[in-house]
Design a protein around this motif. Structure first.
Motif, short mmCIF file in Angstrom:
data_model
loop_
_atom_site.label_atom_id
_atom_site.label_comp_id
_atom_site.label_asym_id
_atom_site.label_seq_id
_atom_site.Cartn_x
_atom_site.Cartn_y
_atom_site.Cartn_z
N GLU A 6 80.29 -23.19 115.35
CA GLU A 6 81.64 -23.74 115.34
C GLU A 6 82.65 -22.67 114.92
N THR A 7 82.28 -21.86 113.92
CA THR A 7 83.18 -20.79 113.46
C THR A 7 83.39 -19.77 114.57
N CYS A 8 82.34 -19.44 115.28
CA CYS A 8 82.44 -18.44 116.35
C CYS A 8 83.36 -18.91 117.48
N ARG A 9 83.44 -20.19 117.70
CA ARG A 9 84.28 -20.70 118.80
C ARG A 9 85.73 -20.30 118.61
N HIS A 10 86.16 -20.17 117.36
CA HIS A 10 87.57 -19.85 117.10
C HIS A 10 87.78 -18.37 116.84
N CYS A 11 86.74 -17.57 117.00
CA CYS A 11 86.81 -16.18 116.54
C CYS A 11 87.21 -15.21 117.65
N GLU A 12 88.11 -14.32 117.29
CA GLU A 12 88.58 -13.32 118.25
C GLU A 12 87.52 -12.28 118.58
N TYR A 13 86.47 -12.18 117.75
CA TYR A 13 85.43 -11.17 117.97
C TYR A 13 84.25 -11.72 118.75
N ARG A 14 84.39 -12.89 119.24
CA ARG A 14 83.26 -13.51 119.91
C ARG A 14 82.76 -12.69 121.10
N PRO A 15 83.66 -12.15 121.91
CA PRO A 15 83.16 -11.31 123.00
C PRO A 15 82.36 -10.12 122.48
N LEU A 16 82.77 -9.58 121.35
CA LEU A 16 82.07 -8.42 120.78
C LEU A 16 80.68 -8.82 120.29
N CYS A 17 80.59 -9.94 119.61
CA CYS A 17 79.30 -10.39 119.09
C CYS A 17 78.35 -10.75 120.22
N ARG A 18 78.93 -11.08 121.37
CA ARG A 18 78.10 -11.44 122.52
C ARG A 18 77.86 -10.24 123.43
N PRO B 17 77.08 -10.23 106.62
CA PRO B 17 76.31 -10.93 107.67
C PRO B 17 77.19 -11.77 108.58
N ALA B 18 76.67 -12.01 109.78
CA ALA B 18 77.35 -12.91 110.71
C ALA B 18 77.06 -14.35 110.31
N THR B 19 78.02 -15.20 110.48
CA THR B 19 77.80 -16.62 110.22
C THR B 19 76.78 -17.18 111.22
N THR B 20 76.09 -18.21 110.79
CA THR B 20 75.18 -18.89 111.72
C THR B 20 75.84 -20.15 112.29
N GLU C 100 84.27 -17.83 105.76
CA GLU C 100 83.83 -18.39 107.05
C GLU C 100 82.79 -17.50 107.72
N CYS C 101 83.04 -16.19 107.68
CA CYS C 101 82.09 -15.26 108.30
C CYS C 101 82.32 -13.87 107.71
N PRO C 102 81.40 -13.38 106.87
CA PRO C 102 81.58 -12.04 106.30
C PRO C 102 81.71 -10.95 107.37
N LEU C 103 81.01 -11.10 108.50
CA LEU C 103 81.12 -10.08 109.55
C LEU C 103 82.54 -10.05 110.14
N ARG C 104 83.12 -11.22 110.30
CA ARG C 104 84.49 -11.28 110.81
C ARG C 104 85.45 -10.59 109.84
N PHE C 105 85.22 -10.83 108.55
CA PHE C 105 86.03 -10.15 107.53
C PHE C 105 85.88 -8.64 107.69
N ARG C 106 84.65 -8.16 107.82
CA ARG C 106 84.45 -6.71 107.90
C ARG C 106 85.15 -6.14 109.12
N ARG C 107 85.04 -6.84 110.24
CA ARG C 107 85.66 -6.31 111.46
C ARG C 107 87.18 -6.26 111.32
N ARG C 108 87.72 -7.28 110.70
CA ARG C 108 89.19 -7.34 110.63
C ARG C 108 89.76 -6.41 109.57
S1 SF4 Z 1 81.96 -14.29 116.65
FE1 SF4 Z 1 80.98 -15.46 114.99
S2 SF4 Z 1 79.50 -14.03 114.08
FE2 SF4 Z 1 80.95 -12.78 115.30
S3 SF4 Z 1 82.53 -12.14 113.85
FE3 SF4 Z 1 83.23 -14.03 114.83
S4 SF4 Z 1 82.60 -15.71 113.48
FE4 SF4 Z 1 81.43 -13.89 112.91
#
Ligand code: SF4
Length: 266
Positions: A223-235, A217-220, A19-27
């Motif tokens: 929709e995936t970001c909406r469910h992601c716990e790292y969204r505040p970090l990416c933003r 890489p971060a997903t483009t 779904e998102c390699p960056l999310r994998f790396r962070r987790r």
């Molecule tokens: S917020 Fe989006 S880009 Fe950032 S880690 Fe989550 S899925 Fe990936």
């Protein structure tokens, strides 16, 4: 190299990577864990706890232990439905919450089964309990990475259970949701599907192991970001992460929690 050589990949870690390699790396590489109930409201936390309680009571049932009192009528009803759907059969061996691991190239694969039902005629049924409000969908589940991983790992590593192992044709998987007791999804297996699954899984493990720390890489897909716990970090809104509770593993209850986390407003 990513530093993940020998890492034990679960269905959740592989799905996260896809779904998102960056999310994998962070987790998994950076070990930035968020509390499992982060972002969930009280109703959703309740749903997470109810799902976890059901999994626990189901395990006790198949261990042959008194399942104990459910915390509410809904869970008690689910348990009654389970006992009707999958009664303990004489001659079968039941292994709830069974984990199996197998080497896979540069890493390893791990499957944690809600229940393995081993029949005296040599076939094995993998059960997975779902408690989400949506009914199980056969087409999606047939393609799901969990299905592919769980069946392949049983064929590959089943001898660890003290039996002679299982050929693909002797394995099937059943998804069942107590909210929809009459709508189980039954998925048989075959040698051709096993070969495809094993190649896919080992390629995925090799691909991850070959990455450098900066190659995730971060997903483009927003929709995936909406469910992601790292969204505040990416933003750019870094938050304090938390370590997982002692002994927490990548398994079904953990996934329940992420499925239940709501979309965050943009
Ligand atoms: S917020 Fe989006 S880009 Fe950032 S880690 Fe989550 S899925 Fe990936």
């Amino acid at each position: 190299m990513s530093g993940l050589e020998g890492f034990r990949h679960s269905q959740l870690s592989l799905k996260t990577y896809r779904e998102c390699p960056l999310r994998f790396r962070r987790r998994y590489l950076d070990r930035m864990w968020w509390s499992r109930e982060w972002g969930a409201d009280e109703e959703q936390r309740g749903a997470i706890r109810t799902g976890q309680e059901f999994h626990l009571l189901a395990s006790r049932h198949f261990w042959g232990m008194p399942s104990g009192a459910a915390s509410d009528d809904a869970v008690a009803g689910w348990l009654a439905a389970l006992e009707e759907f999958a009664p303990r059969r004489a001659g079968c061996r039941y292994l709830p919450e069974q984990e199996l691991r197998t080497a896979a190239g540069e890493g390893a694969l791990v499957a944690k089964y809600d229940l393995l039902e081993l029949h005296p005629d040599g076939h094995a049924v993998i059960y997975d309990w779902k408690t989400s409000p949506q009914p199980p969908q056969a087409g999606r589940l047939a393609r799901d990475l969990q299905t592919r991983l769980y069946r392949a790992v049983l064929c590959r590593a089943g001898t660890a259970l003290g039996e002679s192992g299982w050929a693909p044709a002797a394995v099937s998987m059943v998804y069942w949701n107590p909210r929809f007791p009459a709508a189980p999804v039954r998925l048989p297996y075959s040698p051709a599907a096993y070969r495809r699954d094993w190649e896919h899984l080992t390629c995925l493990v090799a691909e991850i192991a070959a990455l450098g720390p900066g190659d995730f890489p971060a997903t483009t897909r927003e929709e995936t970001c909406r469910h992601c716990e790292y969204r505040p970090l990416c933003r750019g809104e870094a938050r304090e992460g938390t370590e997982p509770p002692e002994g927490e593993v990548d398994d079904a209850p953990w996934e329940l929690s992420w499925e239940a986390v709501p979309e965050l407003p943009l």
